[in-house]
Motif scaffolding. Structure first.
Motif, mmCIF file in Angstrom:
data_model
loop_
_atom_site.group_PDB
_atom_site.id
_atom_site.type_symbol
_atom_site.label_atom_id
_atom_site.label_comp_id
_atom_site.label_asym_id
_atom_site.label_seq_id
_atom_site.Cartn_x
_atom_site.Cartn_y
_atom_site.Cartn_z
ATOM 1 N N THR A 1 0.516 -1.584 -0.093
ATOM 2 C CA THR A 1 0.323 -0.694 0.145
ATOM 3 C C THR A 1 0.872 1.405 -0.075
ATOM 4 O OG1 THR A 1 -1.990 -1.126 1.246
ATOM 5 C CG2 THR A 1 -2.183 1.243 1.110
ATOM 6 N N VAL A 2 1.786 0.942 1.220
ATOM 7 C CA VAL A 2 2.640 2.127 0.868
ATOM 8 C C VAL A 2 3.461 2.398 -0.284
ATOM 9 C CG1 VAL A 2 5.310 3.518 1.712
ATOM 10 C CG2 VAL A 2 3.351 2.005 3.415
ATOM 11 N N TYR A 3 3.556 1.236 -1.491
ATOM 12 C CA TYR A 3 4.516 1.408 -2.597
ATOM 13 C C TYR A 3 3.842 1.773 -2.967
ATOM 14 C CZ TYR A 3 6.587 0.174 -7.240
ATOM 15 O OH TYR A 3 6.963 0.062 -8.035
ATOM 16 N N ASP A 4 2.039 1.916 -3.358
ATOM 17 C CA ASP A 4 1.248 1.857 -4.587
ATOM 18 C C ASP A 4 0.860 3.439 -4.166
ATOM 19 O OD1 ASP A 4 0.140 -0.093 -5.554
ATOM 20 O OD2 ASP A 4 -1.452 -0.844 -4.342
ATOM 21 N N VAL A 5 0.735 3.651 -3.177
ATOM 22 C CA VAL A 5 0.406 5.314 -2.388
ATOM 23 C C VAL A 5 1.796 6.450 -3.329
ATOM 24 C CG1 VAL A 5 0.360 6.967 -0.802
ATOM 25 C CG2 VAL A 5 -0.865 4.897 -0.320
ATOM 26 N N SER A 6 3.101 5.894 -2.967
ATOM 27 C CA SER A 6 4.292 6.865 -3.652
ATOM 28 C C SER A 6 4.179 6.319 -5.176
ATOM 29 C CB SER A 6 5.349 5.698 -3.291
ATOM 30 O OG SER A 6 6.370 6.119 -4.179
ATOM 31 N N THR A 7 3.284 5.171 -5.537
ATOM 32 C CA THR A 7 3.273 5.135 -7.322
ATOM 33 C C THR A 7 2.987 6.381 -7.278
ATOM 34 O OG1 THR A 7 4.120 3.168 -7.232
ATOM 35 C CG2 THR A 7 2.448 3.523 -9.442
ATOM 36 N N ILE A 8 1.635 6.432 -6.916
ATOM 37 C CA ILE A 8 0.057 7.482 -7.552
ATOM 38 C C ILE A 8 0.413 8.695 -7.055
ATOM 39 C CG2 ILE A 8 -2.563 8.282 -6.920
ATOM 40 C CD1 ILE A 8 -2.396 5.293 -5.704
ATOM 41 N N PHE A 9 1.251 9.634 -6.221
ATOM 42 C CA PHE A 9 1.752 10.144 -6.155
ATOM 43 C C PHE A 9 2.444 10.868 -7.005
ATOM 44 C CE2 PHE A 9 -0.058 10.628 -1.916
ATOM 45 C CZ PHE A 9 -0.944 12.331 -2.065
ATOM 46 N N ILE A 10 3.509 9.673 -7.531
ATOM 47 C CA ILE A 10 4.480 10.890 -8.921
ATOM 48 C C ILE A 10 4.350 10.104 -9.852
ATOM 49 C CG2 ILE A 10 5.663 8.049 -9.076
ATOM 50 C CD1 ILE A 10 8.055 9.449 -9.403
ATOM 51 N N LEU A 11 3.173 9.492 -9.975
ATOM 52 C CA LEU A 11 2.347 9.431 -11.767
ATOM 53 C C LEU A 11 1.465 11.152 -11.924
ATOM 54 C CD1 LEU A 11 1.470 5.700 -12.024
ATOM 55 C CD2 LEU A 11 3.386 7.378 -13.304
ATOM 56 N N TRP A 12 0.926 10.182 -10.740
ATOM 57 C CA TRP A 12 0.391 12.005 -10.380
ATOM 58 C C TRP A 12 0.820 13.414 -11.237
ATOM 59 C CZ3 TRP A 12 -0.014 16.530 -7.072
ATOM 60 C CH2 TRP A 12 -1.352 17.370 -7.284
ATOM 61 N N PHE A 13 1.625 12.915 -9.943
ATOM 62 C CA PHE A 13 3.190 14.440 -10.598
ATOM 63 C C PHE A 13 3.510 14.616 -11.750
ATOM 64 C CE2 PHE A 13 6.354 17.355 -9.159
ATOM 65 C CZ PHE A 13 5.350 18.839 -8.518
ATOM 66 N N ALA A 14 4.315 13.292 -12.176
ATOM 67 C CA ALA A 14 4.191 13.236 -14.015
ATOM 68 C C ALA A 14 3.123 13.441 -14.518
ATOM 69 C CB ALA A 14 4.765 11.412 -14.169
ATOM 70 N N GLY A 15 2.098 13.900 -14.137
ATOM 71 C CA GLY A 15 1.496 14.305 -15.508
ATOM 72 C C GLY A 15 1.230 15.530 -15.323
ATOM 73 N N ALA A 16 2.160 16.164 -13.854
ATOM 74 C CA ALA A 16 1.403 17.818 -13.014
ATOM 75 C C ALA A 16 3.403 18.700 -14.342
ATOM 76 C CB ALA A 16 1.628 18.245 -12.102
ATOM 77 N N SER A 17 4.248 18.015 -13.774
ATOM 78 C CA SER A 17 5.369 17.794 -14.986
ATOM 79 C C SER A 17 4.906 18.134 -16.439
ATOM 80 C CB SER A 17 7.115 17.400 -14.470
ATOM 81 O OG SER A 17 7.990 17.573 -15.432
ATOM 82 N N ALA A 18 4.279 17.140 -17.489
ATOM 83 C CA ALA A 18 3.846 17.313 -18.423
ATOM 84 C C ALA A 18 3.034 18.309 -18.939
ATOM 85 C CB ALA A 18 3.477 15.533 -19.021
#
Length: 662
Positions: free
Chosen positions: A348-365
């Motif tokens: 779950t910790v991994y999932d939360v980390s992945t969700i945040f970095i994927l979401w922030f990748a969209g922000a960077s794009a």
């Protein structure tokens, strides 16, 4: 040279904008900053930044896009290459280190202002051909960045749904949840995007650490159960008995793994954020360039290590059927292993980390897109004026993101083709840019090397388009949309003042000031440059005095506009005063004649305090053909267009320069 402040031009522009200025508070809020220059929008890719950072911190900003592909890349590789996934990934890594990395290190050296390879091609391909080529590349860049937003949000949603602690209503709600994440991005950018690098450093550090833990634990499990290696090798050799066939197929499936190259264009886009040396100059920031090269190399090596190791463990430990659509490892292979071998708590910790970095990748794009579009289209006159404001663009891109998500049903695999197409086209165009640069500088070895990169990435791009045509279809929609908007905007803005600055040298100033002070009038005769002989000016002056009734004792000044790149919309005007055979002449280079003349007339008015008069001859030819000529070449029917530009720029008839045509 004395540079004037362009007060009249600025006033005219501001008056025109104020007449159309939004009165409602909502519209005023949306258009806040509409006159800001390109590259000054909030986001991690801004061209001008108040605070710079160490290259490794900026690498983390790139990493939210580049490293976040670990969230879905191993699963996509497994679907595309099956048991050959590790070999295909090795091919990807070799092309990364031997192809993409040298290409973008060269891009960083020659395009260090954050415009990337597109700016290099713009310089190498001037005039309309270069502009049209840039528009096509912008279409593919928009595909890359927009699919980054939608694909990352879709994969973040997949991680949330597959988490064992997720609410039951998450299942079947893939599209609404993805739309929510995209909408959340829009809210962030509507409010303002700050402290991006600090957030990125934390997210990347946590995410890479968790991935390293998962991969190390997975290798430990393989060491305890070596039979999985034998089973994989047996199945692989059963399918592909010939080693050459393994290599050949790995090369063929590489285009499907091209998402692993997604961070390079972002890497050069963030260059203005890197702290350089004290000796850096705007013309050659050596420290910043060196930091960018370190950024690119470090990111490529780190990502290559993670790509190979993650591909090995996911291929050996996850059943192939789990990667298929609807399977528990589809789009989340490493998350699958995290839950299986480290428990649901760590998972779950991994999932939360992945969700945040994927979401922030969209922000960077999205930030990259918000800085890329205003950097080019308004400067080309190919975007409405509101395109220089952040918030309207955010709403437009959000609507596009919604549409893509709904059309692709928030499916990661379905969007992979479009994403890979955008990534590969940008890398291919970068390869072409550095190849042309090396060729121009007669660097033989580099020309051969970059030529090979062009061939490899060009082949890969074509193969990807053939096998996954949905990518080029999406890109074609972006390209068509950009072209339509560009043409309509260019036509609509054709009667605007276009000069970003006007400067009159000492001689030019003395010409106009002398007439204004001594005669209370400034009379300008528009002259199309010919052979520059005494007869040319004598004949022109005699014709104008006779046809327009200019008094014999009234002095005149000739104004000549020498043709330049007509595809440019914005330009700096430098007016020189010269004496030709006893006649006073103002000379200026511009790609657009009537708009330039109107700008200079307004400048003369404000410099001297006297409203000038200008005299033209009627242009021969059809008015319709002359109008098309004006739109393309910047010439055409000069007199009426000059008058129309003045009419729109200066609403006060008493202050508007007079146009005489005979």
């Amino acid at each position: 040279m004395t540079t004037t402040d362009q007060t009249g031009v600025t006033d005219a522009l501001e008056q025109g904008q104020q007449s159309r200025a939004p009165r409602g508070s909502l519209r005023a809020w949306l258009l806040q900053g509409a006159n800001a220059q390109a590259g000054k929008h909030p986001g991690p890719h801004a061209e001008t930044v108040e605070k710079t950072h160490s290259w490794w911190r900026v690498m983390c900003l790139t990493g939210v896009d580049y490293f976040s592909t670990l969230g879905y890349q191993p699963a996509i590789a497994a679907v595309a290459a099956g048991l050959l996934s590790p070999f295909a990934t090795i091919v990807l890594v070799l092309l990364t280190l031997l192809g993409a990395l040298p290409v973008y290190r060269r891009v960083a050296r020659e395009s260090f202002k954050g415009s990337g390879s597109i700016a290099m091609l713009e310089r190498l391909l001037p005039w309309w051909g270069g502009k049209l080529f840039v528009l096509v590349l912008l279409g593919f860049a928009a595909t890359d960045f927009m699919i980054t937003v939608t694909l990352s949000a879709a994969d973040a949603t997949a991680h949330a749904i597959e988490n064992p602690f997720a609410p039951s209503w998450f299942h079947g709600a893939q599209i609404p949840l993805t739309l929510f994440l995209i909408a959340l991005l829009a809210v962030v950018f509507l409010r303002g995007f700050k402290e991006a690098i600090g957030i990125a450093v934390v997210l990347v550090a946590i995410y890479l650490t968790l991935n390293a833990v998962v991969i190390i634990v997975s290798f430990g499990h393989i060491a305890e159960n070596p039979g999985v290696v034998d089973d994989w090798w047996r199945a692989l050799t059963t399918q592909h008995a010939n080693p050459l066939a393994i290599i050949g197929i790995s090369l063929l499936v590489f285009p499907k793994l091209a998402l692993g190259l997604s961070g390079f264009e972002t890497g050069v886009a963030v260059m203005p954020q890197i702290t350089g040396d004290e000796s850096d100059t705007p013309e050659l920031p050596r420290g910043r360039i060196r930091g960018a090269k370190r950024l690119l190399a470090t990111a490529a090596v780190v990502m290559s290590c993670f790509l190979i190791t993650s591909s090995i463990v996911t291929t050996l430990l996850i059943p192939q059927k789990a990667f298929q659509s609807g399977g528990p490892a589809n789009g989340r292979a490493l998350a699958y292993l995290a839950h299986q071998y480290l428990g649901n708590g760590f998972g779950t910790v991994y999932d939360v980390s992945t969700i945040f970095i994927l979401w922030f990748a969209g922000a960077s794009a999205l930030a990259g897109l918000l800085n890329l579009v205003p950097r080019y289209l308004p400067r080309y006159g190919m975007a409405p004026q509101w395109a220089s404001a952040v918030r309207p663009l955010v709403l437009v891109f959000t609507a596009i993101g919604f549409l893509i998500t709904i059309l692709f049903q928030a499916d990661v695999d379905k969007q992979g083709g479009a994403y890979a197409t955008g990534v590969l086209v940008l890398i291919t165009s970068a390869s072409v840019a550095v190849f042309l640069s090396a060729l121009h500088k007669q660097q033989r070895k580099r020309t051969i090397g970059f030529g090979a990169a062009v061939a490899v990435f060009g082949y890969t791009t074509v193969l990807n388009i053939i096998e996954r045509p949905e990518g080029v279809r999406i890109a074609a929609l972006f390209i068509v949309g950009i072209f339509v908007v560009s043409i309509l905007s260019r036509i609509r803005r054709s009667f605007q003042l276009r000069a970003t600055s006007v400067s009159l040298d000492d001689a030019a100033l003395s010409f106009v000031q002398e007439d204004a002070d001594e005669y209370g009038a400034v009379r300008i005769v528009s002259n199309e440059p010919d052979d520059g002989s005494r007869l040319e000016y004598k004949t022109k002056l005699a014709d104008e005095r006779k046809a327009s009734g200019i008094p014999m004792r009234s002095p005149i000044i000739f104004l000549e506009v020498y043709p330049d790149d007509s595809s440019n919309f914005e330009e700096d005007l430098e007016v020189r005063g010269v004496t030709m055979h006893g006649y006073r002449v103002l000379k200026v280079r511009s790609g657009n004649v009537p708009n330039t003349i109107a700008t200079i007339l307004l400048e003369i008015r404000d410099v001297t305090g006297v409203k000038p008069d200008i005299y033209f001859e009627w242009t021969e030819g059809s008015p319709i053909s002359n109008m098309f000529k004006f739109l393309v070449t910047g010439v055409g029917e000069v007199a009426p267009v000059t008058r129309e530009v003045l009419r729109r720029a200066e609403h006060d008839r008493a202050r508007r320069p007079d146009v005489h045509v005979s």
